[in-house]
Design a protein around this motif. Structure first.
Motif, PDB file in Angstrom:
ATOM      1  N   ASN A   3       0.847  -1.182   0.000  1.00 13.24           N
ATOM      2  CA  ASN A   3       0.000   0.000   0.000  1.00 13.24           C
ATOM      3  C   ASN A   3       0.892   1.245   0.000  1.00 13.24           C
ATOM      4  OD1 ASN A   3      -1.628   2.249   0.947  1.00 13.24           O
ATOM      5  ND2 ASN A   3      -3.145   0.753   1.628  1.00 13.24           N
ATOM      6  N   GLU A  58      -6.635   4.636   0.312  1.00 15.34           N
ATOM      7  CA  GLU A  58      -5.695   5.458  -0.446  1.00 15.34           C
ATOM      8  C   GLU A  58      -6.458   6.556  -1.215  1.00 15.34           C
ATOM      9  OE1 GLU A  58      -4.869   1.066  -1.439  1.00 15.34           O
ATOM     10  OE2 GLU A  58      -6.573   2.426  -1.260  1.00 15.34           O
ATOM     11  N   SER A 117      -3.625   1.310  -5.929  1.00 16.32           N
ATOM     12  CA  SER A 117      -4.669   2.006  -5.184  1.00 16.32           C
ATOM     13  C   SER A 117      -6.019   1.879  -5.876  1.00 16.32           C
ATOM     14  CB  SER A 117      -4.305   3.488  -5.021  1.00 16.32           C
ATOM     15  OG  SER A 117      -3.096   3.650  -4.306  1.00 16.32           O
ATOM     16  N   VAL A 156      -6.964   8.337  -4.411  1.00 19.28           N
ATOM     17  CA  VAL A 156      -6.596   7.929  -5.765  1.00 19.28           C
ATOM     18  C   VAL A 156      -6.597   9.140  -6.686  1.00 19.28           C
ATOM     19  CG1 VAL A 156      -7.249   6.548  -7.755  1.00 19.28           C
ATOM     20  CG2 VAL A 156      -7.476   5.617  -5.471  1.00 19.28           C
TER      21      VAL A 156
END
Length: 309
Positions: free
Chosen positions: A156, A304, A296, A306
Motif C-alpha cells: 500500500n 488510499e 490504489s 486515488v
C-alpha cells in the motif's frame, strides 16, 4: 483524272513511360500517407467497441447486484464456473444460461465447459486477435478478454503495509506457490460475494474488471494462457487457480505470466488497456500510470486517495 489514294495519319496521345512511373510513385506516396490514418480510425473504432463491451458488463453486474443484493463470485469454487456465466441472463443470453448445470464439481462436468463453444461477442475485445482458449485441452473453446480485478498484490503506497491476501510464501489457504495466491482487497474474488457497501474507497475510484487481450510477451510463446470463458476457479485442494479473476500484481502491459493468478492486465490497444470501475464507468488506463496509483485503484478498502495519472 487521277485519284490519289493514301493512308491518313492520325496523332495518338498518351503517357510516356517516365510519366507513368511518376504517377505510380505519387499514388504510392498517397497510399502510404493514408494507410496509417485508416489504421488509426479502425483502432479507434475497435477501442470504442471494447469500451462499450465493458460498459455492458458493468450494467450486467449492476443489474445482478440489484437483483441479488451482491455481486457474483469472481469464480465459484463449488461449481468451478466463472462470473461470466452468472451474468449471462443480464446480457441477453438467458437461453445460454439455462444450458448450464450448476452442480458441485469440476468445470469439465457435463453441461459446463462444452458451452464455451458459443462465442459471446461481449466477452471479446475486437483488437485482441486471440479468441480461442490456448491450452491444448480446449482449443475449440472461446475465451474472454475481460477479467475481474481480484485486488492489489504488493505494498500500500500510503501506509507501506502489504495488501491483504492469501499469498504468503509460508502459509495461508492459497500460498504464493499455488499460482500466486489470492488477493483479498478487490471487488471480484473467488468464492466470495462482495457488495457495493464493501467498496469503502468509493465506487468511482475502484477497479472492477480489467482487460487482458495482449498476445506475445518478450521472448515467449505462452500467449497469456487463455482459457474458456466458462472456467472459474478452485480452492486450495485443487491448486488455488483463478481463471476468471486476476491479482493486480504487475504494471499494465508488462506481459507477466510466471504465476497464473498474477498474469498482468494489458491489451493490443496502443499504450494501455481498458478498465471498468465499480460505478459502471470505463477508463483507458495508460501503461505509464504510476504503479502505486494502479494498486490504489485495485483496492476497495485500502484508504488510499486515488489520483489517476
Amino acid at each position: 483524272m487521277s485519284v490519289r489514294l493514301g493512308l491518313s495519319r492520325k496523332k495518338y496521345s498518351g503517357f510516356t513511360l517516365v510519366e507513368l512511373l511518376v504517377v505510380i510513385a505519387i499514388i504510392g506516396v498517397l497510399i502510404a500517407l493514408l494507410l496509417p490514418a485508416v489504421q488509426q480510425a479502425r483502432e479507434a473504432a475497435r477501442r470504442m467497441q471494447c469500451s462499450n463491451n465493458l460498459k455492458q458488463l458493468g450494467l450486467a453486474l449492476h443489474n445482478y447486484h440489484d437483483t441479488f443484493g451482491k455481486l457474483p463470485s469472481g469464480g465459484h469454487q463449488e461449481t468451478q464456473l466463472s462470473w461470466h456465466v452468472s451474468v449471462l441472463p443480464f446480457i441477453e443470453q438467458p437461453a445460454l444460461y439455462e444450458l448450464f448445470a450448476f452442480t458441485t464439481g469440476g468445470y469439465e462436468q457435463a453441461n459446463k465447459v462444452e458451452h464455451s463453444v458459443n462465442r459471446v461477442d461481449g466477452f471479446l475485445c475486437p483488437s485482441g486477435p486471440i479468441e480461442m482458449a490456448t491450452d491444448t485441452a480446449h482449443t475449440d473453446k472461446y475465451t474472454t478478454h475481460y477479467y475481474g480485478v481480484m485486488g492489489p498484490k504488493g505494498t500500500n503506497p500510503v501506509n507501506s503495509n502489504a495488501y491483504d491476501g492469501n499469498y504468503s510464501s509460508t502459509g495461508g489457504t492459497c500460498p504464493v506457490s499455488s499460482h500466486g495466491g489470492l488477493s483479498n482487497q478487490g471487488t471480484l474474488r473467488t468464492n466470495e460475494n462482495r457488495a457495493f457497501r464493501d467498496v469503502t474507497d468509493g465506487t468511482s475510484n475502484t477497479l472492477l474488471v480489467g482487460e487482458k487481450s495482449w498476445v506475445n510477451f518478450s521472448g515467449g510463446t505462452d500467449f497469456a494462457r487463455y482459457r474458456p470463458w466458462t472456467k472459474g476457479s478452485t480452492g486450495a485442494s485443487s491448486g488455488c487457480w483463478a481463471t476468471a479473476v486476476k491479482n493486480l500484481a504487475y504494471p499494465i502491459n508488462s506481459q507477466h505470466v510466471t504465476q497464473y493468478n498474477d498474469i498482468s492486465f494489458g491489451s493490443e490497444h496502443p499504450g494501455g488497456a481498458m478498465f471498468l470501475n465499480v460505478d459502471g464507468s470505463v477508463a483507458f488506463l495508460p501503461e505509464t500510470i504510476d504503479f502505486g496509483v494502479l494498486l490504489s485503484n485495485a483496492s476497495r478498502d485500502g484508504g488510499e486517495p486515488v489520483v489517476r495519472n
